[in-house]
Design a protein around this motif. Structure first.
Motif: not given
Length: 215
Positions: A74-75, A84-89, A91-96
């Motif tokens: 996780w970056r 970035r979440i490599p397992a879900h390329p 996906l835009t990670p939520p602000k939370t």
């Protein structure tokens, strides 16, 4: 810094100890911090736990201007936001999904971290420069006893031998990070002598702490 005397700035590390594109652990009072320098040289200080599985981010790796967790990659950006979440390329990670960050300043060869906003600026070292850092298994009171000197409001302690100063950063009740400071114009033999003196003071402080002195 010296307890309840220095605001909220902590001298967490030496600038020379954190190269570009690297991360390291640091301490802020009783909390561990992930301290990292981006490829362009920018500093970031954040909580040391990845929100995903709790892995220490200080064990991670820096790529460009972001820090990646060593576990699942996780970056995180310099504002603490997950990028970035490599397992879900796709996906835009939520602000939370983010880690808390802290104000960090590099000054006089020291990296300073603040525990809150509006902390002002760290104290100037006035011609002193860092020589090395030492981890001491003793609190500040034992160090003051060993040096026969008192730390001032900025956490600076000047032993009776005025060839050097110590900058103290508490790491809990019975541990202290000491940054050894010397004059900017100190010669190589003088720096070697100061380093040896600091080692002697560390042993004296730890012996005093083991004997219950300074507690």
């Amino acid at each position: 810094m010296h307890p309840q005397t220095t605001g909220r700035w902590t001298p967490a590390a030496l600038s020379a100890d954190l190269a570009a594109s690297t991360a390291m652990p640091a301490s802020l009072a009783t909390k561990t911090i992930a301290l990292w320098r981006s490829a362009s040289g920018r500093l970031t200080a954040s909580d040391d736990r990845c929100p995903h599985r709790g892995m220490r981010l200080s064990h991670g790796f820096v790529r460009g201007e972001a820090l990646s967790c060593i576990y699942h990659g996780w970056r995180y950006g310099q504002d603490g936001q997950c990028l970035r979440i490599p397992a879900h390329p796709d996906l835009t990670p939520p602000k939370t999904i983010r880690v808390e960050t802290y104000p960090v300043i590099e000054q006089d060869g020291i990296i300073w971290i603040a525990s809150g906003e509006d902390a002002g600026t760290p104290p100037p070292l006035n011609g002193l420069m860092p020589l090395r850092s030492l981890s001491v298994s003793a609190g500040i009171a034992a160090i003051e006893l060993a040096t026969e000197a008192k730390a001032d409001a900025d956490g600076l302690l000047k032993p009776s031998d005025d060839a050097f100063c110590l900058l103290l950063a508490p790491q809990g009740e019975a541990a202290t990070l000491i940054h050894v400071l010397v004059s900017a114009d100190a010669t190589p033999p003088q720096r070697i002598a100061v380093s040896r003196q600091a080692e002697t003071l560390r042993r004296k402080a730890e012996a005093a702490s083991n004997q219950g002195a300074g507690s």
